[in-house]
Design a protein around this motif. Structure first.
Motif, PDB file in Angstrom:
ATOM      1  N   ASP A 159       0.827  -1.202   0.000  1.00  0.00           N
ATOM      2  CA  ASP A 159       0.000   0.000   0.000  1.00  0.00           C
ATOM      3  C   ASP A 159       0.864   1.255   0.000  1.00  0.00           C
ATOM      4  OD1 ASP A 159      -2.566   1.359   0.223  1.00  0.00           O
ATOM      5  OD2 ASP A 159      -1.977   1.839   2.271  1.00  0.00           O
ATOM      6  N   THR A 160       1.887   1.273   0.831  1.00  0.00           N
ATOM      7  CA  THR A 160       2.764   2.437   0.917  1.00  0.00           C
ATOM      8  C   THR A 160       3.506   2.673  -0.384  1.00  0.00           C
ATOM      9  OG1 THR A 160       3.065   2.082   3.287  1.00  0.00           O
ATOM     10  CG2 THR A 160       4.696   3.445   2.188  1.00  0.00           C
ATOM     11  N   GLY A 161       3.876   1.612  -1.070  1.00  0.00           N
ATOM     12  CA  GLY A 161       4.603   1.762  -2.321  1.00  0.00           C
ATOM     13  C   GLY A 161       3.831   2.566  -3.347  1.00  0.00           C
ATOM     14  N   MET A 162       2.532   2.312  -3.466  1.00  0.00           N
ATOM     15  CA  MET A 162       1.738   3.071  -4.432  1.00  0.00           C
ATOM     16  C   MET A 162       1.546   4.516  -3.986  1.00  0.00           C
ATOM     17  SD  MET A 162       1.228   1.531  -7.156  1.00  0.00           S
ATOM     18  CE  MET A 162       0.191   2.828  -7.799  1.00  0.00           C
ATOM     19  N   HIS A 163       1.395   4.730  -2.691  1.00  0.00           N
ATOM     20  CA  HIS A 163       1.295   6.102  -2.201  1.00  0.00           C
ATOM     21  C   HIS A 163       2.574   6.883  -2.509  1.00  0.00           C
ATOM     22  CE1 HIS A 163      -2.213   4.612  -0.028  1.00  0.00           C
ATOM     23  NE2 HIS A 163      -2.522   5.852   0.253  1.00  0.00           N
ATOM     24  N   ASP A 164       3.714   6.243  -2.296  1.00  0.00           N
ATOM     25  CA  ASP A 164       4.986   6.900  -2.568  1.00  0.00           C
ATOM     26  C   ASP A 164       5.165   7.162  -4.058  1.00  0.00           C
ATOM     27  OD1 ASP A 164       5.551   6.873   0.120  1.00  0.00           O
ATOM     28  OD2 ASP A 164       6.912   5.149   0.028  1.00  0.00           O
ATOM     29  N   PHE A 165       4.691   6.242  -4.876  1.00  0.00           N
ATOM     30  CA  PHE A 165       4.766   6.431  -6.321  1.00  0.00           C
ATOM     31  C   PHE A 165       3.980   7.673  -6.744  1.00  0.00           C
ATOM     32  CE2 PHE A 165       3.329   5.782 -10.654  1.00  0.00           C
ATOM     33  CZ  PHE A 165       4.448   5.302 -11.304  1.00  0.00           C
ATOM     34  N   GLY A 166       2.737   7.784  -6.254  1.00  0.00           N
ATOM     35  CA  GLY A 166       1.913   8.939  -6.602  1.00  0.00           C
ATOM     36  C   GLY A 166       2.502  10.234  -6.085  1.00  0.00           C
ATOM     37  N   ALA A 167       2.999  10.217  -4.856  1.00  0.00           N
ATOM     38  CA  ALA A 167       3.591  11.423  -4.289  1.00  0.00           C
ATOM     39  C   ALA A 167       4.862  11.809  -5.043  1.00  0.00           C
ATOM     40  CB  ALA A 167       3.885  11.217  -2.805  1.00  0.00           C
ATOM     41  N   GLY A 168       5.634  10.810  -5.478  1.00  0.00           N
ATOM     42  CA  GLY A 168       6.835  11.097  -6.250  1.00  0.00           C
ATOM     43  C   GLY A 168       6.508  11.762  -7.574  1.00  0.00           C
ATOM     44  N   PHE A 169       5.447  11.305  -8.227  1.00  0.00           N
ATOM     45  CA  PHE A 169       5.002  11.958  -9.461  1.00  0.00           C
ATOM     46  C   PHE A 169       4.652  13.421  -9.200  1.00  0.00           C
ATOM     47  CE2 PHE A 169       0.920  13.312 -11.321  1.00  0.00           C
ATOM     48  CZ  PHE A 169       1.363  13.659 -12.592  1.00  0.00           C
ATOM     49  N   ILE A 170       3.902  13.685  -8.134  1.00  0.00           N
ATOM     50  CA  ILE A 170       3.497  15.057  -7.832  1.00  0.00           C
ATOM     51  C   ILE A 170       4.712  15.913  -7.496  1.00  0.00           C
ATOM     52  CG2 ILE A 170       2.225  16.498  -6.190  1.00  0.00           C
ATOM     53  CD1 ILE A 170       0.107  14.282  -6.087  1.00  0.00           C
ATOM     54  N   ARG A 171       5.641  15.395  -6.730  1.00  0.00           N
ATOM     55  CA  ARG A 171       6.845  16.156  -6.376  1.00  0.00           C
ATOM     56  C   ARG A 171       7.627  16.571  -7.624  1.00  0.00           C
ATOM     57  NH1 ARG A 171       7.869  12.300  -2.273  1.00  0.00           N
ATOM     58  NH2 ARG A 171       7.465  13.110  -0.184  1.00  0.00           N
ATOM     59  N   ALA A 172       7.778  15.627  -8.536  1.00  0.00           N
ATOM     60  CA  ALA A 172       8.533  15.926  -9.749  1.00  0.00           C
ATOM     61  C   ALA A 172       7.841  17.022 -10.561  1.00  0.00           C
ATOM     62  CB  ALA A 172       8.692  14.666 -10.586  1.00  0.00           C
ATOM     63  N   PRO A 184       2.512  16.788  -1.286  1.00  0.00           N
ATOM     64  CA  PRO A 184       2.141  15.848  -2.357  1.00  0.00           C
ATOM     65  C   PRO A 184       1.176  14.764  -1.889  1.00  0.00           C
ATOM     66  CG  PRO A 184       4.514  16.205  -2.332  1.00  0.00           C
ATOM     67  CD  PRO A 184       3.972  16.836  -1.085  1.00  0.00           C
ATOM     68  N   TYR A 185       1.326  14.319  -0.647  1.00  0.00           N
ATOM     69  CA  TYR A 185       0.431  13.275  -0.140  1.00  0.00           C
ATOM     70  C   TYR A 185      -0.987  13.811   0.032  1.00  0.00           C
ATOM     71  CZ  TYR A 185       4.427  10.212   0.586  1.00  0.00           C
ATOM     72  OH  TYR A 185       5.528   9.415   0.393  1.00  0.00           O
ATOM     73  N   LEU A 186      -1.101  15.057   0.448  1.00  0.00           N
ATOM     74  CA  LEU A 186      -2.425  15.675   0.554  1.00  0.00           C
ATOM     75  C   LEU A 186      -3.078  15.754  -0.821  1.00  0.00           C
ATOM     76  CD1 LEU A 186      -4.702  17.279   1.945  1.00  0.00           C
ATOM     77  CD2 LEU A 186      -3.304  19.337   1.595  1.00  0.00           C
ATOM     78  N   PHE A 187      -2.344  16.240  -1.811  1.00  0.00           N
ATOM     79  CA  PHE A 187      -2.904  16.371  -3.151  1.00  0.00           C
ATOM     80  C   PHE A 187      -3.322  15.012  -3.709  1.00  0.00           C
ATOM     81  CE2 PHE A 187      -0.418  20.509  -4.224  1.00  0.00           C
ATOM     82  CZ  PHE A 187      -1.286  21.220  -3.412  1.00  0.00           C
ATOM     83  N   MET A 188      -2.483  14.010  -3.482  1.00  0.00           N
ATOM     84  CA  MET A 188      -2.804  12.668  -3.969  1.00  0.00           C
ATOM     85  C   MET A 188      -4.086  12.147  -3.335  1.00  0.00           C
ATOM     86  SD  MET A 188      -0.484   9.260  -3.671  1.00  0.00           S
ATOM     87  CE  MET A 188      -0.641   9.362  -1.884  1.00  0.00           C
ATOM     88  N   GLU A 189      -4.229  12.343  -2.029  1.00  0.00           N
ATOM     89  CA  GLU A 189      -5.431  11.864  -1.335  1.00  0.00           C
ATOM     90  C   GLU A 189      -6.675  12.621  -1.803  1.00  0.00           C
ATOM     91  OE1 GLU A 189      -5.559   9.259   0.304  1.00  0.00           O
ATOM     92  OE2 GLU A 189      -3.523   8.869   1.004  1.00  0.00           O
ATOM     93  N   LEU A 190      -6.543  13.904  -2.077  1.00  0.00           N
ATOM     94  CA  LEU A 190      -7.686  14.674  -2.549  1.00  0.00           C
ATOM     95  C   LEU A 190      -8.167  14.160  -3.907  1.00  0.00           C
ATOM     96  CD1 LEU A 190      -6.601  18.308  -1.573  1.00  0.00           C
ATOM     97  CD2 LEU A 190      -8.441  16.967  -0.551  1.00  0.00           C
ATOM     98  N   VAL A 191      -7.228  13.928  -4.812  1.00  0.00           N
ATOM     99  CA  VAL A 191      -7.602  13.457  -6.146  1.00  0.00           C
ATOM    100  C   VAL A 191      -8.187  12.052  -6.077  1.00  0.00           C
ATOM    101  CG1 VAL A 191      -6.700  12.766  -8.403  1.00  0.00           C
ATOM    102  CG2 VAL A 191      -5.994  14.934  -7.386  1.00  0.00           C
ATOM    103  N   PHE A 192      -7.523  11.174  -5.330  1.00  0.00           N
ATOM    104  CA  PHE A 192      -8.012   9.803  -5.275  1.00  0.00           C
ATOM    105  C   PHE A 192      -9.327   9.723  -4.508  1.00  0.00           C
ATOM    106  CE2 PHE A 192      -7.594   5.185  -4.180  1.00  0.00           C
ATOM    107  CZ  PHE A 192      -7.743   4.756  -5.484  1.00  0.00           C
ATOM    108  N   GLY A 193      -9.483  10.572  -3.502  1.00  0.00           N
ATOM    109  CA  GLY A 193     -10.766  10.615  -2.806  1.00  0.00           C
ATOM    110  C   GLY A 193     -11.897  10.998  -3.744  1.00  0.00           C
TER     111      GLY A 193
END
Length: 231
Positions: A159-172, A184-193
């Motif tokens: 589970d953490t691996g996919m979260h880190d993948f998404g956050a890494g995309f946003i950071r870049a 980045p984790y906040l943005f990822m959760e907002l979009v996926f939510g």
């Protein structure tokens, strides 16, 4: 990836290349082939147990589902389940990793390394939308249930691996000024939510997910992330 470090796009793309190469090199593709039974046992029984568990966990939840009910739905004796899984907790963890790893491989395989962030975001969205529509029970199991109480360390890493993948995309993308500054984790959760709520509305008959609707939703989520044009 360190949450406090903003990587260059080159570094992040290299990370995706390594992950993608690893994903493509594996011989085991969850959901694409029949699950491998331990000890060389009959794979059809193993697969039937996982399929029955998935359906019942989605319908009733983990706590309300008893092992004998899974056995009846799978067409096997209750003792057969314990031949493959030492407990219901072990069973649900195998099931969770089966589908989480399958989604991960789909995303890694489709992720267009080296393309602009806008195209990468669209590619991830298409994979998730296709998976949610093709495998609604698996998507509901992964995303609409609370798993933390029984996930083991291996499942938590998946589970953490996919979260880190998404956050890494946003950071870049933030490093390039394409996505606005922020966690980045906040943005990822907002979009996926938003994505999860969209799928729930579809399944409850409150929203029809036509290609045009999916495209509109994808643009809206991207626009929520995108940095404003420079003056």
């Amino acid at each position: 990836m360190d949450k406090g470090v903003t990587p260059s796009r080159e570094a992040v793309n290299e990370q995706y290349r390594v992950v993608d190469k690893s994903a493509k090199s594996t011989e085991y593709s969850f959901g694409m082939t029949q699950p491998s039974a331990p000890h060389g046992d009959k794979p059809e029984k193993y697969a039937a147990i996982l399929d029955a568990a998935l359906a019942l966990f989605v319908q009733r939840g983990f706590d309300a589902t008893a092992v004998p009910e899974i056995a009846r739905a799978a067409g096997v004796a209750a003792g057969t389940i314990y031949h493959y899984f030492p407990s219901k907790v072990a069973l649900v963890n195998v099931l969770y990793r089966r589908w989480k790893e399958h989604v991960s491989r789909l995303i890694y395989a489709a992720f267009p390394v080296g393309t602009p962030p806008r195209a990468q975001f669209a590619a991830i969205w298409r994979v998730m939308a296709t998976f949610a529509q093709d495998e609604p029970a698996a998507f509901a199991f992964l995303e609409l249930h609370h798993h933390r109480a029984y996930l083991d360390p291996e499942s938590l890493r998946a589970d953490t691996g996919m979260h880190d993948f998404g956050a890494g995309f946003i950071r870049a993308a933030q490093a390039d000024g394409i996505i606005k500054p922020g966690d980045p984790y906040l943005f990822m959760e907002l979009v996926f939510g938003a994505f999860i709520r969209m799928m729930r509305a579809c399944w409850e008959g409150r929203l029809e997910l036509s290609p045009a609707t999916l495209a509109l939703a994808e643009r809206a989520c991207w626009d929520a992330l995108a940095a404003p044009p420079s003056a």
